[in-house]
Enzyme design. Structure first.
Site, short mmCIF file in Angstrom:
data_model
loop_
_atom_site.label_atom_id
_atom_site.label_comp_id
_atom_site.label_asym_id
_atom_site.label_seq_id
_atom_site.Cartn_x
_atom_site.Cartn_y
_atom_site.Cartn_z
N HIS A 34 17.88 -5.45 59.00
CA HIS A 34 17.98 -4.98 60.38
C HIS A 34 16.72 -4.24 60.85
CE1 HIS A 34 22.37 -5.78 60.30
NE2 HIS A 34 22.23 -5.84 61.60
N GLY A 36 23.61 4.31 68.30
CA GLY A 36 22.92 5.34 69.06
C GLY A 36 21.88 6.13 68.29
N VAL A 96 22.77 10.98 67.68
CA VAL A 96 24.10 10.80 68.26
C VAL A 96 25.17 11.08 67.21
CG1 VAL A 96 25.71 9.11 69.22
CG2 VAL A 96 23.37 9.22 70.06
N GLY A 97 24.96 10.56 65.99
CA GLY A 97 25.91 10.81 64.91
C GLY A 97 26.05 12.28 64.60
N LYS A 98 24.94 13.02 64.59
CA LYS A 98 24.99 14.46 64.31
C LYS A 98 25.74 15.21 65.40
CE LYS A 98 20.64 14.59 61.69
NZ LYS A 98 19.23 15.05 61.69
#
Length: 492
Positions: free
Chosen positions: A379, A447, A451-453
């Site tokens: 990816h 994202g 964004v995950g944090k």
């Protein structure tokens, strides 16, 4: 297994959570529309009464722009050529379609772009002649790594006038890597001397340049491609066009829904603003997560649905389209049912050859880790992708460990006293925890790490215990619906 009224409650609750959270995202989008327009240049749409459109999902905007410019014309041309070849020269259709794919590539990517794809294919074929799996994989990884070399990138950028043309070449080379890798590994597995006519360079070219899947997939292994091509089944033009019309109508509905989402909810723009994402309400935050993953699902229904439609016209069996993410309740299910072609490639060419589950728990952990490492590298190998791959590896590992524990005699003796309904509810409770981490990992993928944090802090740190338990309660309802759907889906 559950009473109908209970399952109906879970279904209605799930739908209600979706609709209300989407309404909150809609309100936030309208409230911050001017601010988002200044920062991210919202586009004036023409489909829904002049509503502005969020163009910040790069992949959707990229493929829609290319579709309008050239790709639709060449895909339609493939359909016409294929149907004509089916009537006039059915035995030679693979070569005709391969030649058409090379011509279409030349028109879209230019002589240099087509030449570099052909060169990668030729190099992989030459290395495969050594019949070494290790060398074949090293060759594929080396060719994939050249896509990220800065000097090579600058040379390829010089071939084109716009960045979008360069990115189209990059996407095409990335997907073609899996195709020539599939051929080369299958060639290495053939017994010597074989002399099978299908494992020749002309067949590799026909496979790699098959145009419906040329730029963006889905992934179709070489044995699957050959198995259908050599059947040479005849279907009447009338039945083909009828199936095409029905499939096209379905795709237009998916496209319309995706466009409606980016006109009503500016989820991608809000995700690009960390300050706004930290300030919105918890309902809006949850709605953004649901909207983001559902838009991703609709997007790939369209992006995979178009080539799948043309593949069926050609007599090929495409991988199943992605399953709705709102019915996913496990990491394992997400990988198995979303991108089925990629999943099958990883299992056949990475997971099983490395050892799979045949060497105990440690062997399974190692094989899974190698598989997700390759996915991350394929990816792009960016930092957030390694984080996403690690979360998925951890999620799949925990699910497998729990399944092993449940199958032990000690646990079996403990749960045999529970009714089937109680076991289903216990399953849904565990699945709600898995689903929360699955959504978090998907948000990292879509994202980025920031964004995950933000989600981790707001839902699980700052929101403990009320927000956290509320989210798990919502996901408990989702899991019941997903489990029921999964049972129906597996039966079908």
């Amino acid at each position: 297994m559950l009473p109908w009224w209970e399952l109906s409650f879970y279904l209605c609750a799930s739908l209600g959570f979706h609709l209300y959270s989407f309404y909150e995202v809609y309100k936030a989008s309208r409230e911050h529309e001017e601010e988002l327009d200044r920062q991210f240049d919202l586009e004036i749409g023409t489909l829904f009464g002049g509503l502005k459109k969020d163009p910040n999902d790069f992949e959707w905007s990229f493929w829609m722009e290319w579709g309008k410019q050239r790709l639709v014309r060449f895909l339609f041309g493939h359909m016409v050529v294929s149907q004509m070849a089916n009537v006039l020269a059915r035995k030679h259709r693979p070569w005709i379609l391969g030649a058409y794919g090379m011509w279409a590539s030349w028109c879209v990517l230019g002589a240099q772009g087509t030449a570099i794809i052909f060169l990668h294919t030729l190099i992989s074929f030459c290395v495969a002649q050594l019949r070494s799996l290790a060398l074949t994989w090293l060759c594929s990884l080396f060719l994939l790594s050249t896509l990220r070399l800065q000097d090579v990138e600058e040379v390829k950028r010089g071939w084109y006038q716009t960045e979008n043309e360069y990115y189209l070449l990059q996407f095409t080379l990335t997907v073609r890597c899996l195709y020539y890798t599939s051929f080369s590994l299958e060639f290495c597995w053939q017994q010597m001397p074989n002399g099978h006519s299908f494992y020749s360079f002309p067949w590799l070219v026909a496979y790699v340049f098959y145009y419906p899947v040329f730029h963006n997939g889905p992934i179709l292994s070489f044995p699957e491609f050959i198995a259908k091509v050599q059947q040479q089944e005849y279907c009447s033009l009338k039945s083909n066009l009828s199936a095409f019309a029905v499939g096209l109508g379905r795709l237009l509905c998916y496209w319309w829904l995706a466009e409606l989402m980016v006109h009503l909810m500016y989820m991608h723009a809000i995700y690009s603003s960390a300050s706004l994402l930290k300030a919105v309400s918890c309902w809006t935050l949850g709605g953004l997560a649901l909207a983001h993953v559902l838009f991703f699902y609709l997007k790939y229904l369209v992006l995979f649905g178009v080539p799948a439609l043309l593949m069926r016209l050609d007599g090929l069996t495409p991988p199943p389209l992605p399953r709705c993410v709102s019915t996913m309740f496990s990491f394992t299910g997400m990988w198995r049912y979303f991108d089925v072609g990629l999943h099958d490639f990883l299992i056949r060419y990475v997971y099983i050859p490395v050892g799979g589950s045949q060497h105990g728990l440690l062997g399974t952990l190692f094989s899974t880790a190698v598989t997700f490492a390759f996915v991350s590298f394929w990816h792009g190998g960016y930092d957030y992708l390694w984080c996403w791959a690690a979360l998925n590896w951890l999620g799949v590992t925990v699910e497998n460990v729990v399944q092993r524990l449940v199958r032990t005699p000690c646990i079996q003796d403990s749960i045999q006293f529970l009714s089937p309904q109680a076991r289903r509810r216990f399953h849904a409770a565990l699945a709600s925890c898995s689903t929360s981490m699955l959504i978090l990992s998907n948000l990292v993928f879509l994202g980025g790490s920031q964004v995950g944090k933000i989600y981790w802090n707001r839902i699980f740190i700052q929101g403990w215990p009320y927000v956290t338990l509320s989210v798990l309660g919502f996901l408990y309802c989702y899991s019941h619906v997903g489990i029921a759907w999964s049972q129906t889906y597996s039966v079908d």
